[in-house]
Design a protein around this motif. Structure first.
Motif, PDB file in Angstrom:
ATOM      1  N   GLN A  51       0.813  -1.207   0.000  1.00  0.00           N
ATOM      2  CA  GLN A  51       0.000   0.000   0.000  1.00  0.00           C
ATOM      3  C   GLN A  51       0.854   1.267   0.000  1.00  0.00           C
ATOM      4  OE1 GLN A  51      -3.373   0.321  -0.342  1.00  0.00           O
ATOM      5  NE2 GLN A  51      -3.233  -1.851  -0.823  1.00  0.00           N
ATOM      6  N   ALA A  52       2.023   1.188   0.633  1.00  0.00           N
ATOM      7  CA  ALA A  52       2.941   2.323   0.607  1.00  0.00           C
ATOM      8  C   ALA A  52       3.584   2.451  -0.766  1.00  0.00           C
ATOM      9  CB  ALA A  52       4.016   2.159   1.681  1.00  0.00           C
ATOM     10  N   VAL A  53       3.817   1.321  -1.430  1.00  0.00           N
ATOM     11  CA  VAL A  53       4.379   1.351  -2.780  1.00  0.00           C
ATOM     12  C   VAL A  53       3.455   2.114  -3.727  1.00  0.00           C
ATOM     13  CG1 VAL A  53       5.035  -0.080  -4.764  1.00  0.00           C
ATOM     14  CG2 VAL A  53       5.701  -0.777  -2.462  1.00  0.00           C
ATOM     15  N   LYS A  54       2.151   1.974  -3.531  1.00  0.00           N
ATOM     16  CA  LYS A  54       1.190   2.685  -4.378  1.00  0.00           C
ATOM     17  C   LYS A  54       1.378   4.196  -4.300  1.00  0.00           C
ATOM     18  CE  LYS A  54      -3.068   1.337  -4.562  1.00  0.00           C
ATOM     19  NZ  LYS A  54      -4.441   0.923  -4.145  1.00  0.00           N
ATOM     20  N   GLY A  55       1.886   4.670  -3.153  1.00  0.00           N
ATOM     21  CA  GLY A  55       2.131   6.097  -3.007  1.00  0.00           C
ATOM     22  C   GLY A  55       3.225   6.618  -3.918  1.00  0.00           C
ATOM     23  N   VAL A  56       4.070   5.729  -4.414  1.00  0.00           N
ATOM     24  CA  VAL A  56       5.120   6.148  -5.346  1.00  0.00           C
ATOM     25  C   VAL A  56       4.490   6.716  -6.615  1.00  0.00           C
ATOM     26  CG1 VAL A  56       7.072   5.360  -6.742  1.00  0.00           C
ATOM     27  CG2 VAL A  56       6.752   4.470  -4.423  1.00  0.00           C
ATOM     28  N   ILE A  57       3.334   6.181  -7.008  1.00  0.00           N
ATOM     29  CA  ILE A  57       2.658   6.669  -8.213  1.00  0.00           C
ATOM     30  C   ILE A  57       2.338   8.153  -8.072  1.00  0.00           C
ATOM     31  CG2 ILE A  57       0.727   6.324  -9.775  1.00  0.00           C
ATOM     32  CD1 ILE A  57       2.603   3.910  -9.517  1.00  0.00           C
ATOM     33  N   SER A  58       1.781   8.530  -6.930  1.00  0.00           N
ATOM     34  CA  SER A  58       1.446   9.937  -6.693  1.00  0.00           C
ATOM     35  C   SER A  58       2.695  10.809  -6.694  1.00  0.00           C
ATOM     36  CB  SER A  58       0.712  10.090  -5.356  1.00  0.00           C
ATOM     37  OG  SER A  58      -0.482   9.340  -5.350  1.00  0.00           O
ATOM     38  N   GLU A  59       3.766  10.290  -6.106  1.00  0.00           N
ATOM     39  CA  GLU A  59       5.020  11.039  -6.060  1.00  0.00           C
ATOM     40  C   GLU A  59       5.579  11.251  -7.461  1.00  0.00           C
ATOM     41  OE1 GLU A  59       8.422  13.047  -4.866  1.00  0.00           O
ATOM     42  OE2 GLU A  59       6.527  12.684  -3.827  1.00  0.00           O
ATOM     43  N   VAL A  60       5.509  10.236  -8.300  1.00  0.00           N
ATOM     44  CA  VAL A  60       6.017  10.345  -9.666  1.00  0.00           C
ATOM     45  C   VAL A  60       5.176  11.321 -10.483  1.00  0.00           C
ATOM     46  CG1 VAL A  60       6.368   9.070 -11.827  1.00  0.00           C
ATOM     47  CG2 VAL A  60       7.097   8.082  -9.654  1.00  0.00           C
ATOM     48  N   LEU A  61       3.863  11.333 -10.250  1.00  0.00           N
ATOM     49  CA  LEU A  61       2.989  12.269 -10.957  1.00  0.00           C
ATOM     50  C   LEU A  61       3.227  13.703 -10.494  1.00  0.00           C
ATOM     51  CD1 LEU A  61      -0.360  10.256 -10.988  1.00  0.00           C
ATOM     52  CD2 LEU A  61       1.204  10.649 -12.902  1.00  0.00           C
ATOM     53  N   LEU A  98       1.860  -1.506 -11.654  1.00  0.00           N
ATOM     54  CA  LEU A  98       0.962  -0.414 -11.292  1.00  0.00           C
ATOM     55  C   LEU A  98       0.918   0.677 -12.358  1.00  0.00           C
ATOM     56  CD1 LEU A  98       1.767  -0.045  -7.475  1.00  0.00           C
ATOM     57  CD2 LEU A  98      -0.343  -0.938  -8.493  1.00  0.00           C
ATOM     58  N   GLY A  99       1.710   0.513 -13.406  1.00  0.00           N
ATOM     59  CA  GLY A  99       1.609   1.441 -14.526  1.00  0.00           C
ATOM     60  C   GLY A  99       2.823   2.299 -14.808  1.00  0.00           C
ATOM     61  N   ILE A 100       3.862   2.199 -14.010  1.00  0.00           N
ATOM     62  CA  ILE A 100       5.071   2.973 -14.268  1.00  0.00           C
ATOM     63  C   ILE A 100       5.869   2.310 -15.389  1.00  0.00           C
ATOM     64  CG2 ILE A 100       7.265   3.763 -13.297  1.00  0.00           C
ATOM     65  CD1 ILE A 100       5.922   4.198 -10.684  1.00  0.00           C
ATOM     66  N   SER A 101       6.398   3.117 -16.279  1.00  0.00           N
ATOM     67  CA  SER A 101       7.137   2.597 -17.426  1.00  0.00           C
ATOM     68  C   SER A 101       8.353   1.790 -16.976  1.00  0.00           C
ATOM     69  CB  SER A 101       7.608   3.751 -18.311  1.00  0.00           C
ATOM     70  OG  SER A 101       8.508   3.291 -19.298  1.00  0.00           O
ATOM     71  N   PRO A 102       8.557   0.608 -17.570  1.00  0.00           N
ATOM     72  CA  PRO A 102       9.743  -0.199 -17.224  1.00  0.00           C
ATOM     73  C   PRO A 102      11.054   0.546 -17.468  1.00  0.00           C
ATOM     74  CG  PRO A 102       8.170  -1.500 -18.467  1.00  0.00           C
ATOM     75  CD  PRO A 102       7.671  -0.079 -18.523  1.00  0.00           C
ATOM     76  N   ASP A 103      11.061   1.464 -18.433  1.00  0.00           N
ATOM     77  CA  ASP A 103      12.276   2.228 -18.721  1.00  0.00           C
ATOM     78  C   ASP A 103      12.641   3.174 -17.583  1.00  0.00           C
ATOM     79  OD1 ASP A 103      12.419   1.002 -21.193  1.00  0.00           O
ATOM     80  OD2 ASP A 103      11.302   2.606 -22.206  1.00  0.00           O
ATOM     81  N   LEU A 104      11.651   3.482 -16.747  1.00  0.00           N
ATOM     82  CA  LEU A 104      11.871   4.421 -15.652  1.00  0.00           C
ATOM     83  C   LEU A 104      12.372   3.735 -14.384  1.00  0.00           C
ATOM     84  CD1 LEU A 104      11.468   7.493 -15.111  1.00  0.00           C
ATOM     85  CD2 LEU A 104       9.211   6.929 -14.197  1.00  0.00           C
ATOM     86  N   VAL A 105      12.162   2.426 -14.286  1.00  0.00           N
ATOM     87  CA  VAL A 105      12.416   1.689 -13.038  1.00  0.00           C
ATOM     88  C   VAL A 105      13.716   0.886 -13.128  1.00  0.00           C
ATOM     89  CG1 VAL A 105      11.499   0.013 -11.395  1.00  0.00           C
ATOM     90  CG2 VAL A 105       9.941   1.528 -12.639  1.00  0.00           C
ATOM     91  N   GLN A 106      14.514   0.971 -12.079  1.00  0.00           N
ATOM     92  CA  GLN A 106      15.760   0.218 -11.996  1.00  0.00           C
ATOM     93  C   GLN A 106      15.872  -0.449 -10.627  1.00  0.00           C
ATOM     94  OE1 GLN A 106      18.500  -0.247 -14.282  1.00  0.00           O
ATOM     95  NE2 GLN A 106      18.941  -1.758 -12.696  1.00  0.00           N
ATOM     96  N   ALA A 107      16.002  -1.767 -10.605  1.00  0.00           N
ATOM     97  CA  ALA A 107      16.220  -2.491  -9.349  1.00  0.00           C
ATOM     98  C   ALA A 107      17.709  -2.569  -9.062  1.00  0.00           C
ATOM     99  CB  ALA A 107      15.645  -3.898  -9.455  1.00  0.00           C
ATOM    100  N   VAL A 108      18.062  -2.235  -7.820  1.00  0.00           N
ATOM    101  CA  VAL A 108      19.453  -2.314  -7.374  1.00  0.00           C
ATOM    102  C   VAL A 108      19.488  -3.147  -6.088  1.00  0.00           C
ATOM    103  CG1 VAL A 108      21.500  -1.014  -6.663  1.00  0.00           C
ATOM    104  CG2 VAL A 108      19.973  -0.071  -8.399  1.00  0.00           C
TER     105      VAL A 108
END
Length: 207
Positions: A51-61, A98-108
């Protein structure tokens, strides 16, 4: 005279109790600090709840980031059953779903350690940033609730002076921060993070 001394001491004691109670009421707000910077990279601590991860969407917008970097150690549970072996990979995949572009996301992913987990994650992230984006000057760290101030302290010290660190705390999901002492989960989370922050701030910031 004795009565006067008792009144003064008693009054002072009541003031002290009142001050402690007031500080306790505002403790979650102190720990769950949010102070973002103008930054191109958002760093997400991958262990935070869905549920906290969903908040990343708002932050990115709200703010335009060039990259979302998700950090995290190996899974604490379900490692052998999950196709994702680290919280970094799991949460990165969640953000994409959740809809964020794969090009934008990087796992480290970070290495597994028994202690110094936040410090280890910060060091691993810093080395990755220096290798991949050495010109970066500022990042925002997205984490959960009362863990924010401790993470902010550690990441700032690891990344200084080359990289400035802002902080964003996802709000508590399972208790009321204004009445945190009324539930066991609230007491557990706030008290644990308060003690951990005090230890990090005054004794060993790498812990």
């Amino acid at each position: 005279m004795i009565g006067l001394v008792w009144v003064v001491v008693g009054g002072g004691g009541l003031l002290a109790i009142a001050a402690i109670a007031l500080a306790g009421m505002h403790l979650p707000r102190f720990l769950a600090v949010t102070r973002p910077l103008a930054a191109d990279i958002l760093v997400v601590e991958g262990w935070i709840p869905d549920q906290a991860v969903k908040g990343v969407i708002s932050e990115v917008l709200q703010r335009r980031y060039r990259k979302i970097v998700v950090i995290g150690p190996p899974l604490w549970k379900g490692f052998y059953l999950s196709q994702y072996k680290t919280y970094a990979e799991l949460t990165a995949a969640t953000l994409i779903s959740l809809g964020i572009s794969p090009d934008l996301v990087q796992a480290v992913p970070c290495p597994a350690v028994e202690s110094f987990r936040t410090y280890t994650a910060a060091c691993h992230l810093y080395r990755w940033l220096q290798q991949v984006t050495p010109a970066i000057k500022a990042i925002n760290l997205y984490t959960y609730d009362c863990h924010a101030r401790r993470s902010w302290l550690v990441f700032k010290r690891v990344c200084a002076p080359q990289i400035k660190v802002g902080i964003i705390a996802a709000p508590a999901l399972n208790y009321n921060p204004r009445r945190w002492w009324q539930t066991s989960v609230g007491c557990r989370q706030v008290a644990t993070e308060a003690i951990a922050y005090g230890h990090t701030r005054f004794f060993n910031w790498r812990a």
